[in-house]
Enzyme design. Structure first.
Site, short mmCIF file in Angstrom:
data_model
loop_
_atom_site.label_atom_id
_atom_site.label_comp_id
_atom_site.label_asym_id
_atom_site.label_seq_id
_atom_site.Cartn_x
_atom_site.Cartn_y
_atom_site.Cartn_z
N GLU A 156 -10.39 21.90 23.58
CA GLU A 156 -9.55 22.00 22.40
C GLU A 156 -8.65 20.77 22.29
O GLU A 156 -7.96 20.42 23.25
CB GLU A 156 -8.71 23.27 22.53
CG GLU A 156 -8.27 23.86 21.23
CD GLU A 156 -9.34 24.73 20.58
OE1 GLU A 156 -10.49 24.79 21.09
OE2 GLU A 156 -9.03 25.33 19.54
N GLU A 192 -8.05 32.73 30.40
CA GLU A 192 -7.50 31.41 30.06
C GLU A 192 -6.74 31.52 28.75
O GLU A 192 -7.15 32.26 27.88
CB GLU A 192 -8.63 30.39 29.81
CG GLU A 192 -9.61 30.24 30.92
CD GLU A 192 -10.88 29.48 30.45
OE1 GLU A 192 -10.88 28.89 29.36
OE2 GLU A 192 -11.86 29.53 31.20
N CYS A 240 -13.67 44.23 -16.99
CA CYS A 240 -14.69 44.31 -18.04
C CYS A 240 -14.70 45.66 -18.74
O CYS A 240 -15.45 45.85 -19.69
CB CYS A 240 -16.07 44.01 -17.46
SG CYS A 240 -16.73 45.30 -16.41
N SER A 253 -18.16 30.87 18.22
CA SER A 253 -16.78 31.36 18.24
C SER A 253 -16.72 32.58 19.16
O SER A 253 -17.70 32.91 19.83
CB SER A 253 -16.30 31.67 16.84
OG SER A 253 -17.26 32.45 16.18
N LEU A 254 -15.59 33.24 19.19
CA LEU A 254 -15.42 34.37 20.10
C LEU A 254 -15.14 35.64 19.32
O LEU A 254 -14.47 35.60 18.29
CB LEU A 254 -14.23 34.10 21.02
CG LEU A 254 -14.37 32.94 22.01
CD1 LEU A 254 -13.02 32.60 22.62
CD2 LEU A 254 -15.37 33.29 23.09
N CYS A 286 -20.19 41.85 -15.50
CA CYS A 286 -18.73 41.85 -15.34
C CYS A 286 -18.31 40.44 -14.93
O CYS A 286 -18.78 39.93 -13.91
CB CYS A 286 -18.32 42.86 -14.27
SG CYS A 286 -16.57 42.72 -13.80
N LYS A 323 -6.27 38.62 21.25
CA LYS A 323 -5.27 37.95 20.42
C LYS A 323 -3.89 38.54 20.66
O LYS A 323 -3.76 39.73 20.96
CB LYS A 323 -5.64 38.13 18.93
CG LYS A 323 -6.92 37.43 18.51
CD LYS A 323 -6.80 35.94 18.66
CE LYS A 323 -7.66 35.14 17.72
NZ LYS A 323 -7.45 35.23 16.34
N ASP A 354 -4.58 26.99 20.40
CA ASP A 354 -4.73 27.00 18.94
C ASP A 354 -4.82 25.57 18.44
O ASP A 354 -3.85 25.00 17.95
CB ASP A 354 -3.53 27.73 18.32
CG ASP A 354 -3.78 28.07 16.87
OD1 ASP A 354 -4.93 27.89 16.40
OD2 ASP A 354 -2.84 28.51 16.20
N CYS A 365 -12.90 49.42 -14.90
CA CYS A 365 -12.73 48.08 -14.34
C CYS A 365 -11.71 47.31 -15.16
O CYS A 365 -11.88 47.17 -16.37
CB CYS A 365 -14.07 47.35 -14.34
SG CYS A 365 -13.91 45.61 -13.92
N TYR A 380 -12.49 23.46 28.63
CA TYR A 380 -12.69 24.84 29.09
C TYR A 380 -14.14 25.32 29.04
O TYR A 380 -14.44 26.43 29.45
CB TYR A 380 -11.81 25.81 28.31
CG TYR A 380 -11.92 25.70 26.81
CD1 TYR A 380 -13.09 26.04 26.15
CD2 TYR A 380 -10.84 25.26 26.05
CE1 TYR A 380 -13.19 25.92 24.78
CE2 TYR A 380 -10.93 25.15 24.68
CZ TYR A 380 -12.11 25.48 24.04
OH TYR A 380 -12.22 25.36 22.68
N TYR A 423 0.84 -1.19 0.00
CA TYR A 423 0.00 0.00 0.00
C TYR A 423 0.88 1.26 0.00
O TYR A 423 0.71 2.17 -0.79
CB TYR A 423 -0.91 -0.02 1.22
CG TYR A 423 -1.83 1.17 1.32
CD1 TYR A 423 -3.07 1.17 0.72
CD2 TYR A 423 -1.44 2.32 2.02
CE1 TYR A 423 -3.92 2.26 0.80
CE2 TYR A 423 -2.26 3.42 2.11
CZ TYR A 423 -3.51 3.38 1.50
OH TYR A 423 -4.33 4.48 1.58
N CYS A 460 -16.82 48.75 -9.86
CA CYS A 460 -17.16 48.50 -11.25
C CYS A 460 -18.67 48.58 -11.40
O CYS A 460 -19.41 48.05 -10.58
CB CYS A 460 -16.66 47.10 -11.63
SG CYS A 460 -17.44 46.44 -13.10
N LYS A 503 -5.78 30.94 25.04
CA LYS A 503 -6.59 30.50 23.88
C LYS A 503 -5.77 29.47 23.13
O LYS A 503 -4.77 29.79 22.50
CB LYS A 503 -6.92 31.70 23.00
CG LYS A 503 -7.86 31.33 21.86
CD LYS A 503 -8.35 32.59 21.18
CE LYS A 503 -9.38 32.31 20.10
NZ LYS A 503 -8.97 31.37 19.09
S1 IVH Z 1 -14.51 29.48 25.04
C1 IVH Z 1 -18.88 30.19 23.55
N1 IVH Z 1 -12.05 29.11 25.81
O1 IVH Z 1 -11.33 29.53 20.27
C2 IVH Z 1 -17.42 30.25 23.36
N2 IVH Z 1 -12.52 28.89 23.48
O2 IVH Z 1 -12.20 31.70 18.51
C3 IVH Z 1 -16.75 29.01 23.75
N3 IVH Z 1 -10.59 28.28 22.13
O3 IVH Z 1 -14.16 27.95 18.95
C4 IVH Z 1 -15.31 29.08 23.54
N4 IVH Z 1 -9.13 28.16 23.78
O4 IVH Z 1 -12.15 26.48 19.63
C5 IVH Z 1 -12.89 29.14 24.76
N5 IVH Z 1 -9.95 28.78 26.68
C6 IVH Z 1 -10.76 28.80 25.63
C7 IVH Z 1 -10.32 28.52 24.31
C8 IVH Z 1 -11.24 28.59 23.26
C9 IVH Z 1 -9.32 28.02 22.47
C10 IVH Z 1 -11.10 28.23 20.75
C11 IVH Z 1 -12.40 27.50 20.56
C12 IVH Z 1 -13.34 28.51 19.94
C13 IVH Z 1 -12.38 29.49 19.35
C14 IVH Z 1 -13.03 30.85 19.20
#
Ligand code: IVH
Length: 723
Positions: free
Chosen positions: A199, A140, A448, A106-107, A469, A339, A144, A445, A251, A60, A463, A142
């Site tokens: 995460e 906390e 076009c 998301s945040l 276009c 960030k 990645d 443009c 978290y 394989y 444009c 964040k």
């Molecule tokens: S709290 C309702 N805490 O960041 C919001 N998120 O940009 C729940 N992430 O989708 C998220 N560390 O994947 C939270 N200490 C932390 C985090 C965290 C990483 C990620 C998470 C989220 C993304 C938002």
């Protein structure tokens, strides 16, 4: 590499080609790539799908390496179904789907200390807390990686799902069970139902070792630890996941039969007691100053942590306050991601090119001498608009970069922050060629030839060609198939560009996507023999299109690509009008600036004049409207479910006026919406209820005139069960 048992199982059908790859002619190479893709697909199917391998591990791997070597020699022959692009058996469609009971959001992002002070101020305003009332937060790191939701019932792990689009993710339960940090059984005392979110990530050391092994064995090399974690978790064969060193930090949470704690801080301790890894750098903070010093403390450790973090997340500590603060359409009000700041580097500006976007905007792009900025190679940067190139702000006319304009050939400083598109923040005029001329921004443009005009108050030159276009038409199509719109598997940016220019089977507007299969059937030159497609990949494409004929109303409205109309706005329109015919009828009848349909559109909370004008204008533009009308008959449109149908205010249109005593206006609105009500800004014949506090003025009079029911705040709270 796949963990296969080796053995003498190679079926006779598999023959190991021995011709030196360098001696293959192009025609021979094409034939062999086709054979390899079939044999490897059959081997995958037998191994993953049927659990009955037909070739050894070694064979394989050898076939896969040979396939990659031939593709390396003839990159143009690489097939759309190339085995090199496949990690497991089938692609993502192999995973079951999981609808998240509580969406995975998301945040919102922040970059500056001032953004954090504003976050605190905004939170206090929403909750009506004076500056002296204590308000604690948890900071906390964040992480990645990629977020994962783990569902426990009676303490046992029953399901694991990726985030997906936040509403629906992929079922990766078997894979999650192989991750050491994820307990299969929780410690005593866990709530009966508990969804834990966190995460999945990979350490730098494990990532480097994995890639080193991949290079040796011809396996997939990942660009960064995050991709490696994602690629490892999303394997159809859990044994592969098991062989990858994944980790997990908990978290947050989703559905729960009982709360974990009263505070975020308490919940983190509970998570630890239940058997999860909780990040040791989390801190309880008493306000923005403490948050900012924690940020500095965490940033200082970033380089030596051994795993990637891209910022610090701040969360309101009291869960009760989190509940009151609630959510915007995709982000919580009670948290924000701070960030890490940008990284910078100097390089040469090679050229300024102009892209024409979906809405006709002429977007200048800087082509740069490639340079590494914070570990990522950057070769393009956004230049926003003509004023930005000229060194002044489009909105205020104030100088930017100290008023320095940008000219091709200049030495420039590039900055990137997280996922944000790189920007040019400075230019070194001492190194500018003496004959460098200022950049002349085009007034027609480049795609076009139509006039490109700049309306008063608009930063951008556009444009005027509309969907005539080609650049606008193709960008509109790319938006139409994009992830949060129609999201058609196998029909992405690359394929749209290919079909847009294909003389045999063109896709020039959305309706063409849904007639593709029928048109192909009537052609003498079939797709399965062209454009790199084969029998199976063509059939897959048609099936993926077929699957998307059913579409939620909000997604459809978003997919139309109307200027200023994002996902949140589309959801508001879908919720308000409830069905395509109702929406279409209203937009057709509406006239900008006048009449009941215009008033109704503007009464939707969250819809402003700019958005309303843009939507109504789109429906009255002949070519654009005709394209919409050609599309609709191909679709089955799902209407949005009325929100929270059980509440007594569900579906009612409510207006707030006067002073509210128990909560701020913003909180009242969020609460009403969560109960399924629509909140409007002004009273009209469509209003069901006016909630009037002391000092109510003209709205109360309007209500009286229109016969709208008026109640006070206490009655309202009683009605929504919050008294
Ligand atoms: S709290 C309702 N805490 O960041 C919001 N998120 O940009 C729940 N992430 O989708 C998220 N560390 O994947 C939270 N200490 C932390 C985090 C965290 C990483 C990620 C998470 C989220 C993304 C938002």
């Amino acid at each position: 590499m796949q963990a296969r048992d080796s053995g003498s199982m190679d079926a006779g059908a598999v023959h190991l080609a021995t011709t030196d790859v360098n001696a293959l002619t192009e025609a021979q190479a094409a034939v062999e790539l086709s054979r390899l893709s079939q044999e490897l697909a059959a081997a995958n199917q037998a191994y993953h799908g049927l659990d009955a391998p037909i070739m050894s591990d070694a064979t394989y791997d050898e076939l896969k390496r040979r396939n990659a070597a031939i593709e390396g020699r003839y990159p143009n022959l690489k097939r759309p179904d190339s085995p090199s692009d496949q990690v497991g058996a089938a692609a993502a469609e192999g995973f079951g789907k999981v609808a998240h009971r509580v969406p995975m959001l998301s945040l919102a992002n922040a970059f500056q200390p001032d953004d954090i002070r504003e976050f605190d101020a905004r939170t206090r305003r929403f909750l009506n807390l004076g500056p002296d009332v204590p308000l604690a937060y948890v900071a906390e790191p964040k992480i990645d990686g990629l977020s994962l939701s783990l569902r426990y019932e009676e303490g046992r792990l029953v399901q694991a799902a990726t985030r997906g689009d936040g509403e629906v993710g992929e079922n990766v339960t078997a894979n999650a069970r192989t991750v050491e940090d994820i307990p299969n059984q929780l410690a005593e005392g866990a709530p009966r139902v508990l969804e834990i979110r966190g995460e999945v990530y990979m350490t730098h050391g494990d990532f480097a070792a994995l890639n080193a092994r991949a290079i040796e064995t011809g396996g997939k090399v990942f660009a960064n630890p995050r991709n490696a974690a994602a690629g490892s978790l999303r394997q159809l064969d859990a044994r592969i996941t098991a062989s990858r060193p994944l980790r997990f930090f908990a978290y947050a949470w989703g559905e729960m039969s009982e709360p974990l704690a009263d505070t975020q801080w308490g919940a983190l301790q509970r998570l630890r007691e239940l058997g999860f890894q909780v990040n040791p750098l989390a801190r309880l903070c008493d306000g923005p100053d403490a948050l900012l010093s924690t940020y500095e403390e965490i940033e200082a450790q970033r380089a030596t942590l051994g795993y990637d973090i891209d910022g610090v997340v701040y969360k309101v500590n009291e869960i009760g306050l989190q509940r009151r603060l609630g959510f915007r359409s995709t982000t919580p009000r009670w948290a924000i991601a701070h960030k890490f700041s940008a990284e910078r580097a100097w390089t040469r500006l090679l050229a300024i090119e102009i892209n024409v976007g979906r809405t006709g905007a002429l977007a200048p792009i800087a082509r740069l001498q490639p340079v590494t900025v914070g570990g990522v190679v950057v070769s393009n940067a956004t230049l926003h608009n003509e004023d930005y190139i000229a060194g002044r702000s489009a909105s205020t006319g104030e100088p930017i970069r100290g008023g320095k304009d940008l000219r091709p050939g200049d030495w420039v400083e590039v900055r990137r922050a997280g996922d944000v598109i790189p920007q040019i923040v400075d230019a070194d005029l001492t190194r500018r060629d003496s004959d460098a001329a200022p950049f002349a921004f085009p007034t027609i443009c480049p795609q076009c030839g139509s006039d490109a005009v700049r309306d008063a108050g608009d930063a951008v030159r556009r444009c005027t060609g509309g969907i005539a276009c080609p650049a606008q038409a193709v960008e509109k199509l790319k938006h139409f198939v994009s992830r949060n719109a129609f999201d058609i598997e196998g029909l992405g940016i690359k394929q749209i560009e290919m079909f847009f220019n294909d003389p045999v089977l063109p896709i020039r507007e959305p309706a063409d996507i849904f007639t593709l299969e029928e048109r192909d059937r009537q052609n003498s030159e079939r797709l399965r023999d062209r454009l790199g497609y084969g029998e199976r990949s063509a059939a897959n494409l048609f099936r993926a299109i077929e699957e998307r004929r059913s579409i939620a109303l909000a997604r459809l409205i978003f997919a139309l690509g109307i200027r200023h109309l994002g996902e949140a706005g589309s959801a508001l329109l879908a919720q308000h009008y409830g069905s395509w015919p109702a929406f279409e009828f209203a937009m057709t009848a509406a006239r900008v600036g006048e009449g009941p349909e215009w008033e109704e559109l503007n009464s939707i909370d969250g819809v402003g004049r700019v958005l309303a004008t843009s939507v109504v204008t789109a429906f009255h533009q002949e070519a654009e409207r005709a394209a919409i009308d050609r599309l609709i008959p191909h679709l089955r449109i799902d209407n949005p479910a009325p929100r929270a149908t059980e509440s007594p205010v569900a579906g009612k249109t409510v207006v707030f006026t006067g002073t509210l005593e128990k909560m701020t206006r913003a909180e009242a609105k969020a609460r009403a919406e969560a109960m399924g009500a629509k909140v409007a800004g002004s009273v009209s014949a469509k209003t069901d209820l006016l909630v009037a506090g002391p000092g109510a003025g003209s709205k109360a009079k309007d209500a009286e005139r229109l016969g709208v029911k008026v109640i006070d705040e206490a009655t309202w709270l009683d009605m929504i069960g919050a008294a």
